[in-house]
Scaffold this active site. Structure first.
Site, PDB file in Angstrom:
ATOM      1  N   TYR A  43     -14.846   5.783  21.639  1.00  0.00           N
ATOM      2  CA  TYR A  43     -16.059   5.725  20.820  1.00  0.00           C
ATOM      3  C   TYR A  43     -17.298   5.932  21.699  1.00  0.00           C
ATOM      4  O   TYR A  43     -18.205   6.693  21.339  1.00  0.00           O
ATOM      5  CB  TYR A  43     -16.136   4.380  20.105  1.00  0.00           C
ATOM      6  CG  TYR A  43     -17.385   4.197  19.257  1.00  0.00           C
ATOM      7  CD1 TYR A  43     -17.412   4.602  17.928  1.00  0.00           C
ATOM      8  CD2 TYR A  43     -18.529   3.616  19.793  1.00  0.00           C
ATOM      9  CE1 TYR A  43     -18.548   4.440  17.154  1.00  0.00           C
ATOM     10  CE2 TYR A  43     -19.675   3.462  19.040  1.00  0.00           C
ATOM     11  CZ  TYR A  43     -19.672   3.867  17.718  1.00  0.00           C
ATOM     12  OH  TYR A  43     -20.814   3.712  16.951  1.00  0.00           O
ATOM     13  N   LEU A  90     -30.843 -15.092 -10.720  1.00  0.00           N
ATOM     14  CA  LEU A  90     -29.724 -15.458 -11.583  1.00  0.00           C
ATOM     15  C   LEU A  90     -29.890 -16.872 -12.127  1.00  0.00           C
ATOM     16  O   LEU A  90     -30.378 -17.767 -11.429  1.00  0.00           O
ATOM     17  CB  LEU A  90     -28.402 -15.396 -10.803  1.00  0.00           C
ATOM     18  CG  LEU A  90     -27.919 -14.015 -10.349  1.00  0.00           C
ATOM     19  CD1 LEU A  90     -26.666 -14.169  -9.501  1.00  0.00           C
ATOM     20  CD2 LEU A  90     -27.645 -13.110 -11.532  1.00  0.00           C
ATOM     21  N   LYS A 127     -21.085 -15.796  -3.702  1.00  0.00           N
ATOM     22  CA  LYS A 127     -22.547 -15.743  -3.611  1.00  0.00           C
ATOM     23  C   LYS A 127     -22.927 -16.019  -2.156  1.00  0.00           C
ATOM     24  O   LYS A 127     -22.994 -17.158  -1.721  1.00  0.00           O
ATOM     25  CB  LYS A 127     -23.181 -16.768  -4.556  1.00  0.00           C
ATOM     26  CG  LYS A 127     -24.700 -16.650  -4.662  1.00  0.00           C
ATOM     27  CD  LYS A 127     -25.244 -17.604  -5.727  1.00  0.00           C
ATOM     28  CE  LYS A 127     -26.751 -17.453  -5.865  1.00  0.00           C
ATOM     29  NZ  LYS A 127     -27.461 -17.832  -4.633  1.00  0.00           N
ATOM     30  N   LYS A 323     -22.855 -22.549  -9.240  1.00  0.00           N
ATOM     31  CA  LYS A 323     -23.370 -23.162  -8.012  1.00  0.00           C
ATOM     32  C   LYS A 323     -22.471 -24.315  -7.570  1.00  0.00           C
ATOM     33  O   LYS A 323     -22.038 -25.129  -8.388  1.00  0.00           O
ATOM     34  CB  LYS A 323     -24.795 -23.678  -8.239  1.00  0.00           C
ATOM     35  CG  LYS A 323     -25.795 -22.578  -8.548  1.00  0.00           C
ATOM     36  CD  LYS A 323     -26.145 -21.757  -7.325  1.00  0.00           C
ATOM     37  CE  LYS A 323     -27.099 -22.505  -6.431  1.00  0.00           C
ATOM     38  NZ  LYS A 323     -27.598 -21.646  -5.326  1.00  0.00           N
ATOM     39  N   CYS A 422     -28.325 -44.963  30.911  1.00  0.00           N
ATOM     40  CA  CYS A 422     -28.218 -45.482  32.286  1.00  0.00           C
ATOM     41  C   CYS A 422     -29.537 -45.993  32.848  1.00  0.00           C
ATOM     42  O   CYS A 422     -29.557 -46.570  33.945  1.00  0.00           O
ATOM     43  CB  CYS A 422     -27.628 -44.413  33.208  1.00  0.00           C
ATOM     44  SG  CYS A 422     -28.728 -43.003  33.502  1.00  0.00           S
TER      45      CYS A 422
END
Length: 690
Positions: A43, A90, A127, A323, A422
């Site tokens: 590639y 939506l 979604k 949802k 400490c």
């Protein structure tokens, strides 16, 4: 006099076009299908040849050339653009009852309109919780990419979207105009790696993958976007000329066939019961995915019915989002405390009024670091928004507006002047976002965190040595250092009050098994800053042994996939630290593996050599990570999508559409037991016992 364009040899012009088409094809195979046909070296040779042609003949360089994915000039600001069609929002259904009500409402509207309802089909798709974008193609070439914005007007981010390898710069057999819509996102595994690197560089981590994706797309400099590991899922078509679709599913299949990345688990359903079952399956497996989803989109498939049903406000009636349970909640931040991490960083955390988030009671949450704490401006007593996503530790997102306005709000919190573990005086290196405890060798907090990380599931995976026992063994004086774990014996453990000989023997066996963990896990367990599980695997594969890594220069470390110059310097400094060297030598004497096993040359030792697998559904006994590790250890390869090059699809409970795709293509399907038989009983036994 001939123009520059006219002086270009026809052979060079044809070769440039061939190279652009070949590279676009191989980009599609690699980034969309996860099924490359050529090696990375081949590639790179194609890309280098095209780049050389374009440098010799600059007039050959086109806007859609793959050489132009990276390197656009920084923009002073984003230009606003109007979408060819509005990108609507939506309506939501938060439970089964609300989804059924949506179906009944649409059926009533369609009956009134005189529509024949003999068959009504639905499409479900995840979604994606990313950044919605629009891609406009004219005659097959990408001419504009924009964010959703307010749905009517977005921002022109064309140069940034061009840097995402999964976004086609040109498409074959294209109509005069087509607008493709999708969601740009950052994969979870890459999000973890990016945050590891940001922390190593002293930069604040991203809060979540969605913020990481949105922030990356909205960079004024495309080179910054190009450095971020983004991808895209395409979920629809907007404006078109010269082409039309009768159904939503048909449009997705067209996108898939024209080199766009469409989710392989999109499903077509004949009834609402099947839709509900699909939504519930997605909710169960959301934490297994390598991308964030916050619900399932349900659409009526017949696009003619979309026109009949129309739009209510700014929401199409023919689509709705199921949802999932909310991942945010509001509660009161009682106290801000500070922990010391395994590398000395002081990490702020929040003690909260207990609150339910995504089905889990949350009492504490991370505040990341002091710079993030200052940016969010949260203070003790504030009402705050808390978020939890999957297995991610709950985090405080911000104070509420009411908290910011309260008159008795205390001053901003500051990191302690002395280490809470400490008592050593803390320091803050110039340019760092962290205040640190410099007492690395003697700080009990750092030692505890280092041991907890070392024995964790992703590292040495020592079952029975959890946080509680690590703390107890430190307090009892049984261990003082990570390497002391390998000096524990049954008699010493059994003498502990309430431990018992059976528990002691079981833990010692688990410690013994951990000696066989592969090098990349040991490397991750060392806790080198910025070296998470992904980088540890890449370093182990590249250097093959700890001695080669210890001898490597910064430049050699930077050459490893996923390692930048700053992280390379951080790793080099950590490896030079005498404490790290001492830890490595003690663990080496304890018998841990500090060399990567060479790949077996014979087919008997690598029974899956050259074979490609896809996993779908939940396996009876193996997690997806375990199955992947078994396949790869036997020479096989695991990809995310089914193609004709897939050799086997491994099927568990509740498989997705990958099973249907396998049946369509005639790809063999097997179960967990058949997979284990292919790998071989002895190999499986040695790996699982290790």
């Amino acid at each position: 006099m001939a123009s520059a364009a006219e002086r270009i040899p026809e052979e060079a012009r044809k070769r440039a076009e061939e190279l652009r088409e070949q590279i676009a094809y191989h980009d599609w195979r690699y980034y969309v299908l996860d099924d490359p046909e050529i090696s990375d070296e081949e590639y790179d040779r194609l890309l280098d040849e095209l780049r050389a042609l374009e440098e010799r003949y600059p007039e050959l360089r086109t806007p859609d050339s793959p050489t132009q994915r990276v390197g656009g000039k920084p923009a002073p600001q984003f230009r606003q653009v109007r979408h060819l069609q509005p990108m609507l929002s939506l309506a939501n259904a938060r439970n089964e009852g609300e989804l059924r009500a949506w179906v009944e409402r649409n059926l009533r509207l369609l009956r009134r309109a005189g529509v024949d309802l003999a068959r009504l089909r639905y499409v479900t798709e995840p979604k994606i919780d990313g950044l919605a974008i629009s891609l406009v193609y004219e005659n097959g070439r990408l001419v504009r990419g924009a964010t959703r914005g307010d749905g009517e007007i977005g921002e022109d981010v064309t140069e940034n979207l061009k840097t995402i390898p999964a976004v086609p710069l040109r498409i074959p057999d294209a109509p005069p105009l087509i607008e493709v819509r999708g969601e740009a996102y950052m994969p979870r595994r890459e999000f973890v790696r990016v945050n590891e690197e940001r922390i190593a560089r002293g930069e604040p981590p991203f809060a979540n993958p969605r913020n990481a994706a949105a922030g990356s797309i909205r960079q004024l400099d495309p080179r910054v976007t190009a450095s971020r590991p983004l991808s895209i899922w395409c979920w629809g078509v907007g404006a078109t000329e010269g082409i039309s679709f009768d159904s939503h599913y048909e449009s997705l299949e067209w996108l898939r066939a024209h080199r766009f990345r469409v989710n392989p688990d999109v499903e077509l359903h004949d009834d609402v019961e099947s839709v509900i079952a699909a939504c519930k399956r997605w909710e169960e497996r959301r934490d297994e995915l390598d991308y964030e989803i916050d619900g399932v989109v349900v659409k009526i498939d017949d696009l003619r019915l979309w026109r009949v049903l129309g739009v209510a406000g700014r929401e199409p009636r023919a689509a709705i989002a199921w949802k999932f349970a909310p991942m945010t909640a509001t509660t009161v931040l009682r106290r801000i405390g500070w922990n010391v991490g395994r590398t000395g960083h002081l990490v702020p955390y929040a003690e909260l009024e207990p609150v339910q988030v995504s089905g889990v009671t949350v009492k504490t949450a991370t505040l990341h670091n002091e710079e993030d704490l200052r940016r969010k401006d949260v203070r003790e007593g504030d009402e705050v928004i808390v978020m939890r996503a999957g297995d991610v530790i709950p985090q405080v997102v911000s104070p509420t507006a009411r908290a910011v306005r309260r008159p008795d709000r205390p001053p901003p919190p500051q990191p302690p002047e002395r280490c809470p573990a400490c008592g050593t005086k803390t320091i803050k290196p110039e340019g760092s976002v962290w205040t640190i405890c410099p007492n690395r060798a003697g700080c009990p907090g750092q030692i505890f965190q280092a041991i907890k990380h070392f024995v964790s599931k992703g590292a040495m995976d020592i079952e029975g040595l959890g946080e509680e026992n690590v703390r107890r063994f430190l307090e009892e004086g049984l261990i003082k250092h990570v390497a002391d774990i390998y000096e524990l014996d049954v008699d010493r453990l059994a003498a502990l009050r309430g431990f018992g000989r059976t528990s002691a023997e079981k833990l010692v066996r688990a410690i013994e098994r951990s000696r066989s963990q592969p090098f990349h896990r040991v490397l991750y367990a060392l806790g080198i800053p910025g070296v998470g599980a992904v980088n540890a695997r890449n370093l182990a594969r590249h250097f093959r042994s700890i001695d080669r890594l210890l001898a490597a220069s910064e430049d050699e470390i930077e050459a490893v996939e996923g390692i930048g110059p700053i992280l390379a310097r951080t790793i080099r400094e950590a490896l030079d630290d005498p404490n790290t060297r001492e830890l490595i030598e003690r663990l080496r004497r304890a018998g841990l593996r500090f060399e990567e096993e060479p790949p077996a040359a014979d087919s008997e030792a690598q029974p899956l050599s050259g074979k490609t697998f896809v996993l779908t559904g939940t396996l009876p006994h193996l997690t997806r990570e375990q199955a992947t590790e078994l396949i790869e250890s036997a020479g096989g390869r695991v990809t995310s999508s089914v193609s004709r090059r897939t050799d086997y699809v491994v099927v568990g409970d509740n498989p997705g559409s990958k099973l249907e795709r396998a049946r369509e293509l005639g790809v063999p399907t097997i179960g967990e037991q058949e997979l284990l038989e292919l790998i071989g009983k002895e190999r499986v036994s040695s790996l699982t016992s290790g």
